[in-house]
Scaffold this motif. Structure first.
Motif, PDB file in Angstrom:
ATOM      1  N   PRO A 167      -4.104   4.551  -3.127  1.00  0.00           N
ATOM      2  CA  PRO A 167      -4.576   3.179  -2.935  1.00  0.00           C
ATOM      3  C   PRO A 167      -5.890   3.135  -2.157  1.00  0.00           C
ATOM      4  O   PRO A 167      -6.226   4.047  -1.408  1.00  0.00           O
ATOM      5  N   LYS A 168      -6.621   2.041  -2.352  1.00  0.00           N
ATOM      6  CA  LYS A 168      -7.854   1.821  -1.602  1.00  0.00           C
ATOM      7  C   LYS A 168      -7.512   1.327  -0.200  1.00  0.00           C
ATOM      8  O   LYS A 168      -6.445   0.753   0.026  1.00  0.00           O
ATOM      9  N   PRO A 169      -8.425   1.521   0.777  1.00  0.00           N
ATOM     10  CA  PRO A 169      -8.189   0.980   2.124  1.00  0.00           C
ATOM     11  C   PRO A 169      -8.039  -0.534   2.072  1.00  0.00           C
ATOM     12  O   PRO A 169      -8.661  -1.202   1.235  1.00  0.00           O
ATOM     13  N   ILE A 170      -7.221  -1.052   2.939  1.00  0.00           N
ATOM     14  CA  ILE A 170      -7.040  -2.505   3.032  1.00  0.00           C
ATOM     15  C   ILE A 170      -7.480  -2.969   4.405  1.00  0.00           C
ATOM     16  O   ILE A 170      -7.436  -2.217   5.383  1.00  0.00           O
ATOM     17  N   GLU A 171      -7.949  -4.221   4.473  1.00  0.00           N
ATOM     18  CA  GLU A 171      -8.382  -4.791   5.737  1.00  0.00           C
ATOM     19  C   GLU A 171      -7.250  -5.633   6.323  1.00  0.00           C
ATOM     20  O   GLU A 171      -6.654  -6.455   5.612  1.00  0.00           O
ATOM     21  N   LEU A 172      -6.959  -5.393   7.585  1.00  0.00           N
ATOM     22  CA  LEU A 172      -5.854  -6.085   8.255  1.00  0.00           C
ATOM     23  C   LEU A 172      -6.329  -6.688   9.576  1.00  0.00           C
ATOM     24  O   LEU A 172      -7.126  -6.077  10.289  1.00  0.00           O
ATOM     25  N   GLN A 173      -5.814  -7.859   9.855  1.00  0.00           N
ATOM     26  CA  GLN A 173      -6.044  -8.445  11.171  1.00  0.00           C
ATOM     27  C   GLN A 173      -4.817  -8.180  12.033  1.00  0.00           C
ATOM     28  O   GLN A 173      -3.678  -8.284  11.558  1.00  0.00           O
TER      29      GLN A 173
ATOM     30  N   GLN B 294      -5.880   2.848   6.042  1.00  0.00           N
ATOM     31  CA  GLN B 294      -5.630   3.796   4.957  1.00  0.00           C
ATOM     32  C   GLN B 294      -4.434   4.661   5.339  1.00  0.00           C
ATOM     33  O   GLN B 294      -4.203   4.913   6.525  1.00  0.00           O
ATOM     34  N   MET B 295      -3.686   5.104   4.333  1.00  0.00           N
ATOM     35  CA  MET B 295      -2.519   5.929   4.632  1.00  0.00           C
ATOM     36  C   MET B 295      -2.416   7.086   3.649  1.00  0.00           C
ATOM     37  O   MET B 295      -2.988   7.068   2.560  1.00  0.00           O
TER      38      MET B 295
ATOM     39  N   LEU C 220       9.870  13.351   5.175  1.00  0.00           N
ATOM     40  CA  LEU C 220       8.609  12.765   4.731  1.00  0.00           C
ATOM     41  C   LEU C 220       7.943  12.070   5.915  1.00  0.00           C
ATOM     42  O   LEU C 220       8.591  11.341   6.667  1.00  0.00           O
ATOM     43  N   LEU C 221       6.627  12.318   6.054  1.00  0.00           N
ATOM     44  CA  LEU C 221       5.864  11.711   7.144  1.00  0.00           C
ATOM     45  C   LEU C 221       4.748  10.858   6.561  1.00  0.00           C
ATOM     46  O   LEU C 221       4.255  11.113   5.459  1.00  0.00           O
ATOM     47  N   VAL C 222       4.347   9.843   7.320  1.00  0.00           N
ATOM     48  CA  VAL C 222       3.278   8.939   6.895  1.00  0.00           C
ATOM     49  C   VAL C 222       2.167   8.994   7.934  1.00  0.00           C
ATOM     50  O   VAL C 222       2.407   8.797   9.123  1.00  0.00           O
ATOM     51  N   GLU C 223       0.952   9.290   7.464  1.00  0.00           N
ATOM     52  CA  GLU C 223      -0.212   9.303   8.353  1.00  0.00           C
ATOM     53  C   GLU C 223      -1.070   8.091   8.032  1.00  0.00           C
ATOM     54  O   GLU C 223      -1.429   7.861   6.877  1.00  0.00           O
TER      55      GLU C 223
ATOM     56  N   GLN D 269       0.841  -1.207   0.000  1.00  0.00           N
ATOM     57  CA  GLN D 269       0.000   0.000   0.000  1.00  0.00           C
ATOM     58  C   GLN D 269       0.874   1.254   0.000  1.00  0.00           C
ATOM     59  O   GLN D 269       0.591   2.227  -0.708  1.00  0.00           O
ATOM     60  N   TYR D 270       1.949   1.220   0.773  1.00  0.00           N
ATOM     61  CA  TYR D 270       2.869   2.366   0.855  1.00  0.00           C
ATOM     62  C   TYR D 270       3.541   2.609  -0.497  1.00  0.00           C
ATOM     63  O   TYR D 270       3.617   3.748  -0.980  1.00  0.00           O
ATOM     64  N   GLN D 271       4.018   1.570  -1.132  1.00  0.00           N
ATOM     65  CA  GLN D 271       4.693   1.707  -2.426  1.00  0.00           C
ATOM     66  C   GLN D 271       3.722   2.189  -3.508  1.00  0.00           C
ATOM     67  O   GLN D 271       4.097   2.969  -4.391  1.00  0.00           O
ATOM     68  N   GLU D 272       2.477   1.737  -3.413  1.00  0.00           N
ATOM     69  CA  GLU D 272       1.463   2.186  -4.368  1.00  0.00           C
ATOM     70  C   GLU D 272       1.229   3.685  -4.231  1.00  0.00           C
ATOM     71  O   GLU D 272       1.100   4.406  -5.215  1.00  0.00           O
ATOM     72  N   TYR D 273       1.220   4.148  -2.980  1.00  0.00           N
ATOM     73  CA  TYR D 273       1.030   5.582  -2.728  1.00  0.00           C
ATOM     74  C   TYR D 273       2.226   6.368  -3.244  1.00  0.00           C
ATOM     75  O   TYR D 273       2.080   7.434  -3.850  1.00  0.00           O
TER      76      TYR D 273
END
Length: 634
Positions: free
Chosen positions: A344-350, A364-365, A374-377, A334-338
């Motif tokens: 990117p679309k939200p992803i579901e994580l356990q 979501q990020m 660079l910061l990541v939210e 997801q990070y690399q896609e951004y």
């Protein structure tokens, strides 16, 4: 010296006592001295000065008038000066005299009228070369134009204020800034300043006096416009000195920063709103650096992940072992896609919470590029309960599918089981009516006809149930062949002609001779028969039924229009659904109300299998109905 001496005497009483002294003075001065007669002609010049300055010999000047050597553009000025001299007795003016080498020299001339010893009027001219002064004046004018152009075209206003706060100078920009036509040079500068800003402006000027230099600090304050609104300005200031070096005021620049101030205010409000949303959001919000170190997180994040926030600040989220290796790969993707420029679309994580329990989040990020790094939210929405509900729904769906399969199997099995004995009952009743009807009593015949009629209805119902079972299981196959649709329609009308007569209905057909279409003949006959049968049942006696078929573009359009009891919007929503029968008990409509509610459902499924469409139109109760089918020719 000679000029000053001449200026100090009244030439009306002019007389010369010493010829030698006079000649010595006249021939050694750098100023041009000339005496003109009453015809305004030169009768005397100090020839040495004329030669040195203008290059002329004495004989080239005497007998000629000054205008013979003057610049044409200066003639009006010279004439005006002569007129003034005739009135006042003297005049001073500047004009250009032509050098012998045909270039012009600026001269300043003073003239006086006097009488000589014989009582004749004469004119005395004393002229001096002012070329250097003119050059200096022109340089000064250019300099003034340059600085005025700079001052008047800069976006900032420039003001000079004395120590009492009075405006000594204000550039045009101040008028534009304050929307005033013109700022008076005697205006009090502090009159325009917001009362809450006056004290800090006074301190600012005191600091300027003390440091005797331009302040590095900008002072921001409010200044009033003509409309009594206030705008924000940023000001720099330096001391203003007189010729003796004494501070007599201040030179200040004023820059309109109202837009910036409003933007800062909006930003401040936005930051406050964001902070409020951040702190009160039900979603977990986490700020990380590019390496994954947690910099900040809200309370919701602590609640969702099961950690005390102060204990995880400064730690890398990977070290907390919240996610499995597979989940970490999803986050990295997801990070690399951004980073590649795609949102990117939200992803579901356990995840595993701090207390060891598991939870689900929608992750979501976004990336924030600050000045330094660079910061990541990341935003985590807790979907644990949703996941549990989804699991329950999936389990229930499985059960429902199993029940539906059991239901379909039961309907199919029961239908098949009923079909054999029902055929026997129906067939036996039919044989009795056809062969033994004349040998039986009327009472027996009546009962046999009831058995035959009921068997016929049950037989049709079982066939429909079997067709539905085939459709829902995907086992209904179409036997397609090229058929004449117009011929099929006529056959169906012929088979139901006895019902039309029984109901005393009029029917009109508008059909082409030939309409070739690739269809399953049996299934299309089933659909047409069902639609015509419904029209007959729902149209009172002496009503009308119209059947039409026409070709348009790549389709055939078939319709059955009746003058029957019509349909409401609610009725039309039910029609093509399974068991979508419209109940009309007790309405005394003189129509046939029998039916299973399966015919139109089956008709729609058959038309769908043929790639066509079926629909109904009606303006309401007692206004008839139109059933339409579109057959795709291709």
């Amino acid at each position: 010296m000679i000029k000053d001496d001449l200026n100090c005497h009244k030439f009306t009483n002019f007389s010369i006592k010493s010829e030698d002294i006079r000649n010595l003075i006249l021939e050694n001065t750098n100023e041009l001295i000339a005496i003109l007669n009453d015809k305004f002609e030169h009768e005397y010049i100090n020839k040495t000065a004329y030669y040195n300055v203008l290059g002329y010999e004495e004989n080239e000047i005497l007998g000629k008038r000054p205008r013979d050597f003057s610049h044409p553009d200066d003639m009006k000025r010279i004439i005006d000066a002569i007129k003034h001299g005739l009135i006042t007795g003297e005049s001073t003016y500047e004009f250009r005299i032509q050098h012998k080498n045909e270039y012009y020299i600026w001269m300043e001339t003073k003239g006086k009228y006097f009488k000589d010893g014989n009582g004749n009027f004469k004119t005395l001219f004393i002229s001096r070369d002012i070329r250097e002064r003119k050059k200096t004046e022109e340089k000064l004018k250019k300099s003034e134009r340059l600085f005025r152009n700079i001052i008047e075209n800069t976006k900032e206003a420039i003001v000079i204020i004395d120590l009492n706060g009075k405006l000594l100078y204000a550039s045009p920009q101040l008028s534009k800034m304050l929307k005033e036509r013109k700022i008076s040079a005697t205006s009090r500068f502090f009159f325009y300043i917001h009362k809450d800003d006056i004290s800090k402006l006074v301190d600012f000027y005191k600091h300027t006096i003390k440091n005797r230099e331009i302040s590095d600090n900008l002072l921001e304050f409010r200044i009033k416009t003509k409309e009594n609104n206030y705008i924000w300005v940023a000001s720099t200031s330096k001391n203003y000195y007189d010729d003796s070096g004494k501070i007599v005021g201040f030179i200040s620049t004023l820059k309109n920063i109202t837009k910036r101030k409003l933007a800062e205010e909006r930003l401040k409000e936005s930051e406050e709103k964001y902070r409020n949303l951040y702190e009160n959001s039900p979603n977990g919000i986490i700020l990380l650096n590019e390496e994954g170190v947690i910099l900040e997180a809200n309370e919701a994040a602590g609640r969702i992940f099961g950690y005390n926030i102060p204990n995880v600040i400064g730690k890398n989220y990977r070290d907390l072992e919240i996610y499995t290796r597979e989940e970490l790969k999803k986050i990295e993707a997801q990070y690399q896609e951004y980073r590649s420029g795609t949102k990117p679309k939200p992803i579901e994580l356990q995840l595993k919470r701090g207390d060891g329990t598991t939870a689900w989040i929608s992750h979501q990020m976004s990336i924030i590029q600050s000045e330094e790094n660079l910061l990541v939210e990341t935003i985590a929405h807790d979907i644990t309960e949703e996941k549990r509900a989804q699991k329950i729904i999936q389990e229930e769906n499985i059960k429902l599918l199993e029940l539906n399969k059991l239901k379909n199997d039961l309907v199919s099995r029961v239908s098949h089981e009923l079909k054999t004995p029902l055929n026997s009952i129906y067939g036996g009743a039919q044989i009795l009516l056809e062969i033994y009807k004349n040998s039986m009593r009327s009472e027996a015949i009546e009962f046999i006809e009831m058995i035959h009629k009921g068997g016929k209805r049950l037989k049709a119902l079982i066939e429909k149930l079997l067709d539905i079972s085939r459709i829902e299981s995907g086992k209904m196959q179409l036997n397609l062949a090229e058929e004449n649709l117009a011929g099929l329609i006529k056959e169906c009308v012929g088979e139901l002609s006895y019902l039309l007569k029984e109901r005393d209905l009029n029917i009109e057909l508008y059909l082409p001779d030939v309409a070739i279409l690739r269809v399953d003949k049996i299934r299309i006959e089933q659909v047409i028969t069902n639609l015509l049968s419904n029209a007959i049942k729902n149209t009172p006696p002496e009503g009308n039924i119209i059947i039409s078929l026409y070709e348009k573009n790549d389709s055939f359009y078939f319709s059955i229009t009746d003058s029957g009891i019509g349909l409401t919007t609610e009725d039309m929503e039910k029609l093509f659904k399974k068991f979508g029968k419209i109940e009309r008990y007790g309405q005394d409509l003189n129509v046939d109300i029998e039916g299973s509610g399966l015919g139109l459902y089956l008709s729609k499924e058959v038309i769908d299998l043929h790639g066509g469409s079926i629909w109904v139109e009606s303006e309401g109760r007692n206004k008839g109905s139109i059933f339409k089918i579109r057959f795709n020719k291709n």
